[in-house]
Design a protein around this motif. Structure first.
Motif, short mmCIF file in Angstrom:
data_model
loop_
_atom_site.label_atom_id
_atom_site.label_comp_id
_atom_site.label_asym_id
_atom_site.label_seq_id
_atom_site.Cartn_x
_atom_site.Cartn_y
_atom_site.Cartn_z
N LYS A 266 0.71 -1.19 0.20
CA LYS A 266 0.21 -0.58 -0.52
C LYS A 266 0.79 1.08 -0.06
O LYS A 266 1.83 1.40 0.76
CB LYS A 266 -0.69 -0.12 1.03
N TYR A 267 0.81 2.46 -0.34
CA TYR A 267 0.55 3.53 -1.05
C TYR A 267 0.89 4.01 0.59
O TYR A 267 -0.15 4.40 1.54
CB TYR A 267 -0.12 4.25 -1.37
N SER A 268 2.00 4.69 0.96
CA SER A 268 2.45 5.49 2.11
C SER A 268 2.85 7.04 2.14
O SER A 268 4.01 7.06 1.50
CB SER A 268 3.12 5.12 3.26
N PRO A 269 1.87 7.90 2.49
CA PRO A 269 2.53 9.34 1.92
C PRO A 269 3.66 10.13 2.73
O PRO A 269 3.98 10.47 2.69
CB PRO A 269 0.83 10.70 1.68
N SER A 270 3.67 9.30 3.62
CA SER A 270 4.92 10.21 4.60
C SER A 270 6.03 9.23 3.99
O SER A 270 7.20 9.35 4.43
CB SER A 270 4.29 8.53 6.10
N ILE A 271 6.66 8.36 3.34
CA ILE A 271 7.65 8.03 2.74
C ILE A 271 8.06 8.77 1.94
O ILE A 271 9.59 9.23 1.87
CB ILE A 271 7.41 6.83 1.70
N LYS A 272 7.73 9.66 1.24
CA LYS A 272 8.35 10.63 0.01
C LYS A 272 8.96 11.58 0.59
O LYS A 272 10.09 11.97 -0.35
CB LYS A 272 7.30 11.19 -0.69
N ASN A 273 8.82 12.19 2.32
CA ASN A 273 9.86 13.25 1.94
C ASN A 273 11.61 12.19 1.90
O ASN A 273 12.56 12.76 2.26
CB ASN A 273 9.57 13.78 3.53
N MET A 274 11.22 10.53 2.66
CA MET A 274 12.42 10.23 2.27
C MET A 274 13.21 10.40 0.93
O MET A 274 14.46 9.86 1.00
CB MET A 274 12.30 8.50 2.64
N PHE A 275 12.46 10.44 -0.22
CA PHE A 275 13.24 10.36 -1.72
C PHE A 275 13.86 11.45 -1.66
O PHE A 275 14.57 11.20 -2.49
CB PHE A 275 11.99 10.22 -2.36
N TYR A 276 13.68 12.83 -0.75
CA TYR A 276 14.54 13.82 -1.64
C TYR A 276 15.99 13.54 -1.72
O TYR A 276 16.72 13.38 -0.60
CB TYR A 276 14.11 15.03 -0.93
#
Length: 314
Positions: A113-123
Motif C-alpha cells: 500500500k501507498y504511504s504518503p509519509s515515505i515521499k520525504n525520504m526520496f528527496y
C-alpha cells in the motif's frame, strides 16, 4: 552516498535443478529468495551502497525467510509490509544455457500500500522501479504510480526496468506497453533487455529503439544483450560495452545484478547531472555492471550469487 529505494515484489523462487529444458520436466526444486526489486536492493547493499526495499510479503514462514535474507544482506526492510495473503511464489526452470522458464503464483506482493509519509525520504535520493508484477493490478500498481509522482516532485533520481514476463502478459502486451510509458517518460535511466526494447518501442533496429526512448524523455538507456554486452545510449552517443566471458548456469539475477551495480555506482556521485554529460564515465560504470551480471550467472539463485566489490575488482 544516496540511498536507493527499490519498489516491488519480494518472493520465493523455487528453482528446479537437474532437469531438462522446462518446468514440465522438473523434479527437484530448491527454495531461493527472489523478486527483481529485492535482488537489486541486495546487489546495491552487497557492493557497499545504501538500499531500502519497499514491498509486501505474507505473514507466513516464507515471508519471514525473505525478510531475514534481505536484512542479512544489509538491506533496510523498515518500509516492507506484511499481509494475510500468502507470500508470492515463482517456479523457475533453468535449461543448459542458463535460460529460464517461469510460472508465477501471485500473493502478497500485490497488497503493498501507498504511504504518503515515505515521499520525504526520496528527496535527493534514488528510486528504482523494477518490479515484474507491479503493473498487474492490486494496491501495488496504485502505489507504484503514486511513488513515481513523489520521486519526481522530490528531486529523486528515477530508474526503470520493465522486467517483462511474457507469460504474465500473453495477449495483453499492448496493455503492458501503455502502462510502461509514464515510467519511460519520467526516468533518467531505463534498463531494457533486447526483447523489451523492441516490444516497447515497436522498432526492430535497436538504435531506433533507443532514439524512441530518448524522445519519450529518458536520458540514459541501457539494453542488455547477454554475452554480447550492453548497448549504452545517451542523447548524443551510443556504444556497445562488452561483457566478460563466463559459463552461465542460471541467468535469473543477471539483469538485477547489472542494474544494482550501476545504481550503486551512481549513488556515489555528488551530482547525477555529471553522469548524463560524461559518456566515458557511463561506459566505465556499464563495464563494471556487465561484470556483476556475468558473475551472477555462474551460480544458482539470484541473491546468493551476487558479487562483492572484491570480486568485481579482481
Amino acid at each position: 552516498m544516496k540511498e536507493v529505494f527499490c519498489i516491488g515484489e519480494l518472493l520465493i523462487d523455487f528453482v528446479a535443478e537437474k532437469q531438462g529444458n522446462n518446468l514440465s520436466e522438473a523434479k527437484e526444486f530448491t527454495k531461493k529468495a527472489g523478486g527483481a526489486p529485492a535482488n537489486v536492493a541486495c546487489a546495491i547493499a552487497r557492493l557497499g551502497g545504501k538500499s531500502s526495499f519497499m514491498g509486501c510479503v505474507g505473514n507466513d514462514p516464507f515471508g519471514n525467510f525473505l525478510l531475514n535474507v534481505l536484512e542479512e544482506e544489509g538491506v533496510n526492510i523498515s518500509l516492507a509490509q506484511r499481509s494475510e495473503e500468502f507470500t508470492t511464489l515463482a517456479f523457475v526452470s533453468i535449461d543448459e544455457d542458463g535460460e529460464r522458464d517461469f510460472v508465477f503464483s501471485r500473493g502478497a506482493d500485490k497488497e503493498f500500500k501507498y504511504s504518503p509519509s515515505i515521499k520525504n525520504m526520496f528527496y535527493n535520493n534514488m528510486v528504482h522501479f523494477g518490479a515484474a508484477t507491479a503493473l498487474l493490478g492490486g494496491n501495488l500498481e496504485e502505489a507504484y504510480g503514486r511513488f513515481l509522482f513523489d520521486a519526481i516532485t522530490h528531486d529523486a533520481f528515477v530508474s526503470f526496468d520493465p522486467n517483462y514476463r511474457a507469460d504474465l502478459w500473453k495477449n495483453k502486451e499492448h496493455i503492458f506497453i501503455k502502462k510502461c510509458m509514464p515510467f519511460i517518460e519520467k526516468s533518467t535511466l531505463c534498463k531494457f533487455s533486447l526483447e523489451e526494447a523492441k516490444l516497447l518501442s515497436n522498432k526492430e533496429d535497436i538504435l531506433d529503439a533507443c532514439a524512441f526512448f530518448h524522445e519519450m524523455g529518458t536520458k540514459v538507456v541501457t539494453v542488455t544483450m547477454g554475452a554480447e554486452g550492453t548497448l549504452l545510449s545517451s542523447h548524443k552517443k551510443a556504444e556497445i560495452v562488452p561483457s566478460i566471458p563466463v559459463k552461465a548456469v542460471d541467468t535469473t539475477g543477471a539483469g538485477d545484478a547489472f542494474i544494482g551495480c550501476f545504481l550503486q555506482q551512481i549513488s556515489g556521485l555528488k551530482e547525477t547531472n555529471e553522469l548524463i554529460a560524461d559518456f566515458d564515465l557511463l561506459v566505465k560504470m556499464v563495464a563494471k555492471a556487465n561484470k556483476a551480471g556475468a558473475i551472477t550467472t555462474q551460480n544458482y539463485g539470484a541473491i546468493r550469487s551476487l558479487p562483492t566489490q572484491d570480486q568485481l575488482n579482481t
